[in-house]
Motif scaffolding. Structure first.
Motif, PDB file in Angstrom:
ATOM      1  N   GLU A 202       0.832  -1.215   0.000  1.00 23.94           N
ATOM      2  CA  GLU A 202       0.000   0.000   0.000  1.00 23.94           C
ATOM      3  C   GLU A 202       0.862   1.259   0.000  1.00 23.94           C
ATOM      4  N   ASN A 203       1.904   1.228   0.823  1.00 26.22           N
ATOM      5  CA  ASN A 203       2.762   2.407   0.950  1.00 26.22           C
ATOM      6  C   ASN A 203       3.385   2.789  -0.401  1.00 26.22           C
ATOM      7  N   PHE A 204       3.890   1.783  -1.100  1.00 23.47           N
ATOM      8  CA  PHE A 204       4.533   2.060  -2.388  1.00 23.47           C
ATOM      9  C   PHE A 204       3.518   2.390  -3.480  1.00 23.47           C
ATOM     10  N   TYR A 209       1.805  10.914   0.978  1.00 25.13           N
ATOM     11  CA  TYR A 209       1.452  11.716   2.160  1.00 25.13           C
ATOM     12  C   TYR A 209       2.441  11.513   3.313  1.00 25.13           C
ATOM     13  N   HIS A 210       3.125  10.322   3.342  1.00 23.06           N
ATOM     14  CA  HIS A 210       4.006  10.066   4.482  1.00 23.06           C
ATOM     15  C   HIS A 210       5.377  10.723   4.328  1.00 23.06           C
ATOM     16  N   THR A 211       5.722  11.102   3.110  1.00 24.28           N
ATOM     17  CA  THR A 211       7.092  11.573   2.865  1.00 24.28           C
ATOM     18  C   THR A 211       7.491  12.779   3.726  1.00 24.28           C
ATOM     19  N   THR A 214       7.581  11.183   7.610  1.00 16.16           N
ATOM     20  CA  THR A 214       8.475  10.044   7.877  1.00 16.16           C
ATOM     21  C   THR A 214       9.901  10.306   7.417  1.00 16.16           C
ATOM     22  N   HIS A 215      10.043  10.962   6.276  1.00 16.27           N
ATOM     23  CA  HIS A 215      11.385  11.097   5.692  1.00 16.27           C
ATOM     24  C   HIS A 215      11.966  12.514   5.844  1.00 16.27           C
ATOM     25  N   THR A 216      11.496  13.245   6.842  1.00 15.92           N
ATOM     26  CA  THR A 216      11.998  14.616   7.039  1.00 15.92           C
ATOM     27  C   THR A 216      13.517  14.668   7.104  1.00 15.92           C
ATOM     28  N   ASP A 369      13.450   4.297   7.790  1.00 15.83           N
ATOM     29  CA  ASP A 369      12.341   5.173   8.205  1.00 15.83           C
ATOM     30  C   ASP A 369      11.005   4.454   8.045  1.00 15.83           C
ATOM     31  N   ASP A 370      10.825   3.857   6.872  1.00 10.18           N
ATOM     32  CA  ASP A 370       9.537   3.238   6.543  1.00 10.18           C
ATOM     33  C   ASP A 370       9.212   2.072   7.460  1.00 10.18           C
ATOM     34  N   VAL A 371      10.209   1.199   7.636  1.00 10.05           N
ATOM     35  CA  VAL A 371       9.935  -0.077   8.300  1.00 10.05           C
ATOM     36  C   VAL A 371       9.560   0.121   9.761  1.00 10.05           C
TER      37      VAL A 371
HETATM   38 FE   LIG Z   1       8.733   5.882   2.542  1.00  5.89          FE
END
Ligand SMILES: [Fe+2]
Ligand code: FES
Length: 463
Positions: A202-204, A209-211, A214-216, A369-371
């Motif tokens: 789903e994430n990929f 929206y998470h970038t 989550t990835h700041t 970050d994602d996991v």
């Molecule tokens: Fe990500």
């Protein structure tokens, strides 16, 4: 059954029962009705380039030996000995003309045929007692390829792969056919995460929206040229056939300029222009969108990004193919390949590999970050409170189902399917709708193959 019906009904309206991300009963249904039917990626042809090359890959719990036989044909055989059921091939990859079972020594050619059966005459009375002729390891019920990607389906009645992929093929080409030479893979790196397999898919598929959240830190340290992670909202998401993905909006410019902006050298750009259709080129050159992450239902994802690989303004693109291989309701084996155009210059290949490793792969910054999110979500979904929660996955839709942002017209997006700019959860909903389609359809138990008897059926029995 009633509970299952209400779960699927809620999923279809974009309200997700939180426990589906960690529920043994749901996982059992996925095994019975989803992975027994869908087309699942197993390997790429470049991984088995020479006759005799093989890799061992799984579709859920079923292990398959994927080989190129002596005639160059690609085959996939169930990795279970016809005698007592031992796993025939225990190596992960290699080159072999034959496989010998470690238990009692039956041996098979790499086209699956049973050729060696110790003491055939003494123990069985020869052909009369056990028909060796025509016996072979069970072939995958269905095998097909697209751009060198080998998919198998456990359903003999599966629709043709081309129909299954549908218009998603248009987008697959960006990742897997940048020239007539196709891609070559490195890897896979494999590791296990205590997370449900659906979350990565789903994430990929569509989670732009998470970038920013989550990835700041990845943006803060300047790994990307874009100074702000919220740039992602200017991109669009698209869905076509059985897959969908995300894009970035590129700065103004023509096709060549935009491909150079993400770091492709001119010689690769020329090959892309000779390989892709006018519409595929128009998405980049005219519409200004560059593909980024994507997922193909059920459990294959792609990512294309262009970080800085050195202390300069220059960026370099990489591609990764990744599979979310379910182990259980709360565990997934990640297989992560680096993919690169086979005709790319060697220097590009080396730097692109470095770019991939910095971002994804077992130590990649994005991966880490994602996991953390996915593991945490999975463990929180295990308890009884998660059964009282319907997560809202309706982003991009108003209460009456009307879109927050209208679909892009063909003039603004030349690709097939539907596409829209900004944050939304259309793709996650598409993915889970297909999941629901599979889970609600009972499956007929397949007929069993009888080994070694006169009337035993062997689907690819050979003389
Ligand atoms: Fe990500
Ligand atoms: S189980 Fe393979 S030879 Fe006996």
């Amino acid at each position: 059954m009633t509970e299952q019906t209400s779960v699927l009904r809620d999923v279809r309206r974009g309200m997700i029962p939180a426990h589906i991300y960690n529920d043994g009963a749901v996982f059992a249904l996925e095994k019975e009705r989803l992975f027994s039917r869908a087309w699942v990626f197993t390997a790429h042809e470049s991984e088995i380039a020479k006759p005799g090359d093989y890799v061992v890959r799984r579709v859920l719990e079923d292990s398959f030996i994927v080989t190129r036989d002596e005639k160059g044909e690609i085959r996939a055989h169930f990795n279970m000995c016809l005698h007592r059921g031992m796993q025939v091939c225990r190596a992960e990859l290699g080159n072999a003309s034959h496989f010998r079972c470690p238990y009692h020594g039956w041996s098979y050619r790499n086209d699956g045929r049973l050729v060696g059966l110790p003491f055939h005459q003494d123990a069985y009375g020869g052909e009369e007692g056990f028909r060796r002729k025509g016996q072979r390891l069970l072939p995958a019920p269905n095998l097909a390829t697209y751009n060198g990607m080998i998919f198998i389906s456990l359903d003999p009645q599966a629709p043709p792969l081309a129909d299954y992929l549908g218009d998603f093929r248009f987008y697959l080409d960006y990742y897997t056919k940048q020239s007539s030479g196709g891609i070559e893979l490195r890897g896979p790196q494999r590791w296990r995460i205590k997370a449900n397999w659906k979350i990565g898919a789903e994430n990929f598929a569509g989670d732009m929206y998470h970038t920013p959240q989550t990835h700041t830190s990845v943006v803060e340290i300047g790994l990307f040229r874009e100074p702000k992670a919220e740039k992602r909202k200017d991109g669009c998401t698209y869905w076509a056939g059985n897959g969908g993905g995300t894009t970035y909006k590129l700065p103004p410019g023509g096709l060549d300029e935009r491909l150079r902006y993400v770091g492709y050298p001119q010689e690769m750009i020329e090959r892309m222009k000779a390989t892709w259709s006018p519409e595929q080129l128009a998405v980049i050159g005219d519409n200004g969108f560059m593909i980024s992450a994507a997922s193909l239902f059920p459990n294959l994802s792609f990512v294309h990004n262009w970080p800085r690989v050195a202390d300069s303004e220059d960026v370099l693109p990489f591609i990764s193919i990744r599979q979310w291989q379910p182990i259980g309701a709360d565990e997934t084996e990640v297989l992560s390949w680096f993919a690169v155009d086979a005709q790319a210059p060697e220097e590009f290949k080396a730097l692109s590999y470095k770019a991939y490793l910095m971002c994804f792969g077992s130590t990649g910054m994005f991966e880490q970050d994602d996991v953390e999110n996915w593991v945490s979500l999975t463990s929180t979904a295990a308890g009884s409170m998660a059964r009282r929660l319907l997560l809202n996955s309706r982003m991009g839709m108003l209460a009456d189902g009307a879109p927050v942002t209208p679909d892009l017209s063909p003039e603004r997006f030349a690709g097939p399917g539907s596409a829209r700019v900004g944050y939304s959860e259309y793709n996650q909903r598409e993915l889970l709708n297909r999941w629901a389609d599979h889970l609600e359809r009972p499956i007929d138990a397949p007929a069993a193959v009888e080994v070694g008897t006169a009337d035993g059926r062997n689907p690819e029995g050979c003389a």
